[in-house]
Design an enzyme around this catalytic site. Structure first.
Site, PDB file in Angstrom:
ATOM      1  N   CYS A  54       0.842  -1.208   0.000  1.00 40.12           N
ATOM      2  CA  CYS A  54       0.000   0.000   0.000  1.00 40.12           C
ATOM      3  C   CYS A  54       0.877   1.259   0.000  1.00 40.12           C
ATOM      4  O   CYS A  54       1.482   1.597   1.034  1.00 40.12           O
ATOM      5  CB  CYS A  54      -0.915  -0.048   1.220  1.00 40.12           C
ATOM      6  SG  CYS A  54      -1.766   1.497   1.560  1.00 40.12           S
TER       7      CYS A  54
ATOM      8  N   PRO B 157       0.072   4.609  -0.232  1.00 40.74           N
ATOM      9  CA  PRO B 157      -0.334   5.678   0.688  1.00 40.74           C
ATOM     10  C   PRO B 157      -0.003   5.352   2.152  1.00 40.74           C
ATOM     11  O   PRO B 157       0.352   6.247   2.925  1.00 40.74           O
ATOM     12  CB  PRO B 157      -1.850   5.768   0.474  1.00 40.74           C
ATOM     13  CG  PRO B 157      -2.053   5.280  -0.929  1.00 40.74           C
ATOM     14  CD  PRO B 157      -1.043   4.190  -1.110  1.00 40.74           C
ATOM     15  N   CYS B 158      -0.092   4.054   2.511  1.00 40.98           N
ATOM     16  CA  CYS B 158       0.238   3.656   3.892  1.00 40.98           C
ATOM     17  C   CYS B 158       1.687   3.999   4.197  1.00 40.98           C
ATOM     18  O   CYS B 158       2.012   4.556   5.250  1.00 40.98           O
ATOM     19  CB  CYS B 158       0.073   2.143   4.081  1.00 40.98           C
ATOM     20  SG  CYS B 158      -1.568   1.511   3.717  1.00 40.98           S
ATOM     21  N   LYS B 159       2.548   3.679   3.242  1.00 46.50           N
ATOM     22  CA  LYS B 159       3.982   3.855   3.474  1.00 46.50           C
ATOM     23  C   LYS B 159       4.382   5.330   3.480  1.00 46.50           C
ATOM     24  O   LYS B 159       5.440   5.680   3.982  1.00 46.50           O
ATOM     25  CB  LYS B 159       4.768   3.058   2.432  1.00 46.50           C
ATOM     26  CG  LYS B 159       4.574   1.550   2.660  1.00 46.50           C
ATOM     27  CD  LYS B 159       5.556   0.710   1.898  1.00 46.50           C
ATOM     28  CE  LYS B 159       5.099   0.453   0.507  1.00 46.50           C
ATOM     29  NZ  LYS B 159       5.942  -0.559  -0.174  1.00 46.50           N
TER      30      LYS B 159
END
Lengths: 201, 171
Positions: free
Chosen positions: A100, A102-104
């Site tokens: 993911c 955006p998560c990172k």
């Protein structure tokens, strides 16, 4: 005369039909636009601002103001970690995955919050959603992102308790009483993350 | 005579008005049908556009498989820039049509608009996977799965697989 009246009556009927068709079409357009809008807000977050505007959708949002579902998971070293052991602490429960993007991008901000508000008891828990992925890979990814807070191994049942977590990232801000004060879906801005953290300190 | 002429003119105007109203009504109705026919964006965010292709039987032929990613979304290309990102990959069954090779299109660079952002290599909109196949005479089904992982600007959906079924007509 009769023919003229009949024609005029027909004209009125058709004009009436015209108004009805216009109204009906307008009504259907409004409904269609509403459906499209609903779909956008339900399934997509086109920008960080939109992503954090208002409450996230799905079952996760219904958890706001309720007791955070308890869980016991295993960290990357095999040690058991439960939400209950942080009773009295503000806790950020962040669902993420190695795949993911955006998560990172938001995780370094959680690390920053972790360092900044550690003294106030803040705890960040990163719940990996990489079902079937080797633990070493999850650890490698976390190291690359640069986070030092607890990363917990995946368990689909926990995601179900938190409303299914249909997409990532999803974050639940739990106050010291164990209540979910804020829910967030999609990657917000760093300022929004900090504002949410401050709500549970 | 004048009275009759004026009555006929009045009736004529009414009839023209009636005809115009019917035409406008028809147009409104047609617009409505068009709206209803629009296909809603799928939750899978990727769809297969190809359904059948004609090739020369028994010879090595190029076949394009066309896919489309929903507007506002992207999927990783076959060669994403981050080792942890899930590449788009087509897996085809060997039965029926012999697939000699697969060629994926190059991705486009896309910057995630979060913080300083990160550059991704993605497919957006329509993309085509080129296959070299040898098909027998007659209709054969080329089937398989496309594995991909879709995101928008701020969130990602779990990896998914899309069933691929294309009729290959060997002539």
């Amino acid at each position: 005369m009769v023919r003229r009246i009949a024609v005029l009556a027909a004209v009125f009927v058709v004009i009436g039909g015209l108004f009805w068709a216009g109204w009906y079409n307008h009504h259907q357009r409004q409904l269609a636009m509403q459906r499209v809008q609903d779909r956008i807000t339900t399934l997509t977050k086109n920008s960080p601002e939109e992503a954090n505007s208002g409450a996230p959708d799905g079952m996760g949002d219904t958890l706001k103001g309720k007791v955070a579902p308890g869980f016991t998971l295993v960290d990357l070293n095999g040690k058991k970690v439960s939400l209950a052991q942080f009773k009295g602490h503000p806790v950020v429960v962040n669902f993420w995955a190695t795949w993911c993007g955006p998560c990172k991008l938001e995780m370094p901000w959680f690390e920053e919050m972790n360092q900044k508000y550690k003294d106030k008891g803040l705890v960040i828990l990163g719940l990996s959603q990489d079902t079937g992925t080797d633990v070493a890979e999850i650890a490698k990814s976390a190291k690359k992102i640069g986070v030092t807070y607890e990363i917990l191994q995946p368990d689909d049942n926990i995601a179900k308790l938190y409303g299914g977590v249909d997409y990532l990232p999803e974050t639940f801000y739990v106050d010291g009483k164990g209540m979910i004060a804020v829910t967030s879906a999609g990657a917000p801005t760093k300022d929004e993350i900090e504002a949410n953290v401050k709500k549970i300190l | 005579m004048q009275g009759i002429g004026s009555k006929e003119q009045g009736t004529g105007r009414s009839l023209r008005l009636l005809a115009a109203a019917v035409l406008v009504c028809g147009a409104l109705q047609a617009q409505q049908i068009d709206m209803g026919a629009k296909k809603p964006a799928g939750r899978d965010h990727v769809e297969l556009l190809s359904d059948a292709v004609d090739v020369a039987a028994g010879k090595t032929q190029d076949v394009e498989l066309r896919f489309r990613v929903d507007p506002g979304f992207h999927i990783n290309s076959h060669t994403p820039m981050d080792e942890f990102l899930i590449p788009t990959k087509l897996t085809l069954d060997g039965a029926g049509v012999k697939v000699v090779s697969e060629e994926y299109p190059a991705g486009v660079k896309f910057k995630l608009p979060i913080g300083e952002g990160t550059i991704l290599d993605v497919y957006q909109g329509e993309f085509r996977v080129m296959l070299r196949v040898v098909a027998p005479k007659g209709a054969t089904t080329l089937s398989g799965m496309l594995r991909y992982q879709a995101c928008d600007n701020a969130a990602c959906f779990p990896p998914r697989t899309l069933g691929v079924k294309v009729t290959v007509n060997g002539r």
